[in-house]
Design an enzyme around this catalytic site. Sequence first.
Site, short mmCIF file in Angstrom:
data_model
loop_
_atom_site.label_atom_id
_atom_site.label_comp_id
_atom_site.label_asym_id
_atom_site.label_seq_id
_atom_site.Cartn_x
_atom_site.Cartn_y
_atom_site.Cartn_z
N GLU A 186 19.81 -62.84 -8.25
CA GLU A 186 19.25 -62.10 -7.13
C GLU A 186 18.66 -62.98 -6.03
O GLU A 186 18.76 -62.66 -4.85
CB GLU A 186 18.13 -61.15 -7.60
CG GLU A 186 18.62 -59.99 -8.44
CD GLU A 186 18.42 -60.25 -9.92
OE1 GLU A 186 18.22 -59.30 -10.65
OE2 GLU A 186 18.48 -61.44 -10.33
N ASP A 229 18.84 -59.61 -13.24
CA ASP A 229 17.79 -59.29 -14.21
C ASP A 229 18.29 -58.37 -15.31
O ASP A 229 19.27 -57.63 -15.14
CB ASP A 229 16.59 -58.65 -13.51
CG ASP A 229 15.83 -59.66 -12.65
OD1 ASP A 229 16.03 -60.87 -12.83
OD2 ASP A 229 15.05 -59.23 -11.77
N ASP A 266 16.97 -55.66 -16.70
CA ASP A 266 16.59 -54.25 -16.75
C ASP A 266 17.64 -53.38 -16.05
O ASP A 266 18.70 -53.86 -15.64
CB ASP A 266 15.20 -54.05 -16.13
CG ASP A 266 15.13 -54.55 -14.68
OD1 ASP A 266 16.19 -54.91 -14.12
OD2 ASP A 266 14.03 -54.58 -14.11
N GLU A 307 17.62 -51.96 -13.09
CA GLU A 307 17.87 -52.35 -11.71
C GLU A 307 18.81 -53.55 -11.65
O GLU A 307 19.72 -53.60 -10.82
CB GLU A 307 16.55 -52.68 -11.01
CG GLU A 307 15.61 -51.51 -10.82
CD GLU A 307 16.18 -50.43 -9.91
OE1 GLU A 307 16.78 -50.79 -8.88
OE2 GLU A 307 16.04 -49.24 -10.24
N TYR A 320 10.56 -62.77 -18.59
CA TYR A 320 10.77 -61.67 -17.65
C TYR A 320 9.56 -60.73 -17.63
O TYR A 320 9.03 -60.35 -18.68
CB TYR A 320 12.03 -60.89 -18.02
CG TYR A 320 12.47 -59.92 -16.96
CD1 TYR A 320 12.69 -60.35 -15.66
CD2 TYR A 320 12.66 -58.57 -17.25
CE1 TYR A 320 13.11 -59.46 -14.67
CE2 TYR A 320 13.08 -57.68 -16.27
CZ TYR A 320 13.28 -58.13 -14.98
OH TYR A 320 13.69 -57.25 -14.01
N ARG A 365 9.10 -57.63 -16.31
CA ARG A 365 9.22 -56.17 -16.34
C ARG A 365 9.66 -55.77 -17.74
O ARG A 365 10.84 -55.73 -18.06
CB ARG A 365 10.22 -55.67 -15.29
CG ARG A 365 9.75 -55.91 -13.86
CD ARG A 365 10.68 -55.30 -12.84
NE ARG A 365 10.22 -55.58 -11.48
CZ ARG A 365 10.56 -56.66 -10.78
NH1 ARG A 365 11.40 -57.55 -11.30
NH2 ARG A 365 10.10 -56.86 -9.56
N HIS A 402 13.76 -56.67 -25.76
CA HIS A 402 13.03 -57.46 -24.76
C HIS A 402 11.84 -58.12 -25.42
O HIS A 402 11.44 -57.78 -26.52
CB HIS A 402 12.56 -56.56 -23.63
CG HIS A 402 13.68 -55.92 -22.86
ND1 HIS A 402 13.47 -54.99 -21.87
CD2 HIS A 402 15.02 -56.07 -22.95
CE1 HIS A 402 14.64 -54.60 -21.38
NE2 HIS A 402 15.58 -55.24 -22.02
#
Length: 796
Positions: A15, A88, A90, A92, A338, A340, A384
Amino acid sequence: MAKSSASKKALVIVESPAKAKTINKYLGPDFEVKASMGHVRDLPSKGLNVDIENDFEPTYDVMPGKQRAISALKAAAKKCDTLYLATDLDREGEAIAWHLAQLLGMPADKTYRVIFNAITKTSIQQAFADPGKLDMDKVLAQQARRILDRIVGYKISPLLWKKVTRGLSAGRVQSVAVKMVVEKEKEIRKFVPKEYWLMPAVFTTDMASDYTQQWLDFMRTENNSDKPPTLAEQGRWLAGHNAFKAELYRIGDKDFHATSKEQAEPVFNALKAAQFKLADSKTKQSVSRPSAPFITSTLQQAAANRLGFTTKRTMRVAQQLYEGIDVGSMGSLGLITYMRTDSTHLSKEAVTEVRQYIAAKLGADYLPKEANIYAARKSAQQAHEAIRPTDVDFAPADIRDFLTDEQYKLYDLIWRRFVASQTESARWDVTNLNIAAETSAGCCWYRTTGRVLVFDGYTKIWPITSTEQQLPKMNVGQPLAVVDIRADQHFTKPPARYTEAGLVKALEKEGVGRPSTYATIISTIQDRGYVEQTEKKFFATDLGEVVTEKLSEYFPRVMDIAFTRFMEEQLDKIEEHHLDWVGVLKEFYGPFQENLDNAMAQMKHAKAEVTPSEYECPECHKPLVYRFGKNGKFLSCSTYPDCKFACPCDKEGKMIEQKISEHECPECGKPMVHKNGRFGAFLGCSDYPECKTTLKLDKEGNALPPKPPAEPTGVKCYKCKEGELVIRSGKRGPFMGCNRFPRCRTIISAKQLDHLKELQTTGQWPPATPEEADELLGRKKTKAKSKERVALQAKK
């Protein structure tokens, strides 16, 4: 790892440039790492762009400003034979990866998905050694959420524009968050304080000394903050005088409970002459276990409480620590995992490393026999990890020079919480005392508790503040001297307003939104003017209350916390249990559309509704009512428009009487009065609405002179062809604007005035098109001139 051909590199897309920089050094020369700069495709901002009749088919477009980045990625993809999507881990991130795959059009057998929890050499190499494919369940879950939010926002927002005021927006989750703040506001307003009395006392074992006056003098002193001594300062004074505090809790066999002075006074008088002794003493050991390592929500709460960070700031800084920080000769390193996540799980490697660190740095006493394990929430994804440092050996103090102040503070918080979570529990000796005295009111019992730290355990790494008092050594039956005894009147307090940390905790508890969205939610509801922060506490605005009432009445399911939680669970099931995303949206949309049609037909405009008040109109003596206007709630005569009296009110609805200033209206000569508007305090003519003159105030509250009237120029406006340019004064000096403002918003530099007059004299002004105007004003170069310049440069 999928091999690329000898002549072509493999393309890796992440990203951000920071993440690309860190990853790039862990991959060999066969890889080219590029950044997508975040999301690349989305539903266009104008229009619904969801075909509801065709199974909610979305229409995606490249986001504004991203075409250049996409072109660069497409050019890079043509030179590569393998594509690794390393966004990432997740939903998103998965959605970004899918959109990139769609845009770049690489063959599916040459497109791989790599996910990693930390940007370290080991994590990156492991991820690329075993790449996977896109997780379409995650993609569909994110798509369902996006479509759901678009439907709610796009359908309800125009309704609010029509029924409340322009510029408003609604959101499936943000509106429920506002409702939580509004409900808290209502609880506070409804709260009725209740009186109660306490009988606190201070005792000492020094029977020969009278500390009463010393104690009273000490309590009257003020520290550097102009406040009485803190609990810690009081504790030190008490310990130095073999004294301690206690509270009356029982008289005879009944609990002490006084709700008035008449009930408290006889007890207080009886206690004045009483002789006290220690009736009972019990000591037991208490164990305090460390908290779990951080997940997103607990990190946001701890950063708010300990560091004063907003949720938005916390996530921004955490992103920097995750993507990579330049630490000198070691280059760019990802310092945390990470950020989130809703899982407290820790990898075996991380646990082994931190246990080795604890044994080496703190000693064997601080190392539990077995690793501490923490229960996760029902919906947590155990694949996670919790938020932790990628390398526990990077102690905060060792890398302090490479971090900014906010990066250091947050990293220190994460590092300490992680190490503390695997450290031995702290142990305390807790002593409970009962003090008794025979009085005319019966046997009066006081009690108190003291706590002494026996073994600091995890608190060596994660310091905690304790207000527990240190008790002197005593024996049962020992007499005690009274230092102070009082009868204190108290009143119950209303529920506390949400702080940022408190709102995050409430959102998580109610299952509204997900931890990764809390920062955006809290930021949005403030930006929209639905809530505001004062002294770090959230207050619902008049606008927030009106919008919440309207939506709660006509969209009960959307505004229901339980239903919002249910929808979050449905979205989770799309990802985890292959639930049909179209079915979820259909189930939601039918009742929603019915509510929308009903609201369009029956919802009254907020400005047409009135609420009775306790006030009387000072001009016609009829009742005043509350109305809603562009600046919020205000008081107005109930006979309007026959009587036009109106005045502002505060947040509690109390009338704010007009304060007359020393200034006279420059137009009509009548007194100017102090007023408040959207942009703060100002002076307005007392003869409003007959005279609408206003004066701005500076930061000190002094009236600023009125702006000089616009100066005509005689030059025609080129945009509307009807108005004339006039010279106005702005923050950056004079400028020319159309005298039909705000209908026409033409702006031209005042330096062009002479040039425009000359053009108008020769018939070249006003031009037919805006493009011609730009050319005459020298604001844009024509294509012909640009080509000429390129040709001249080529010749040189």
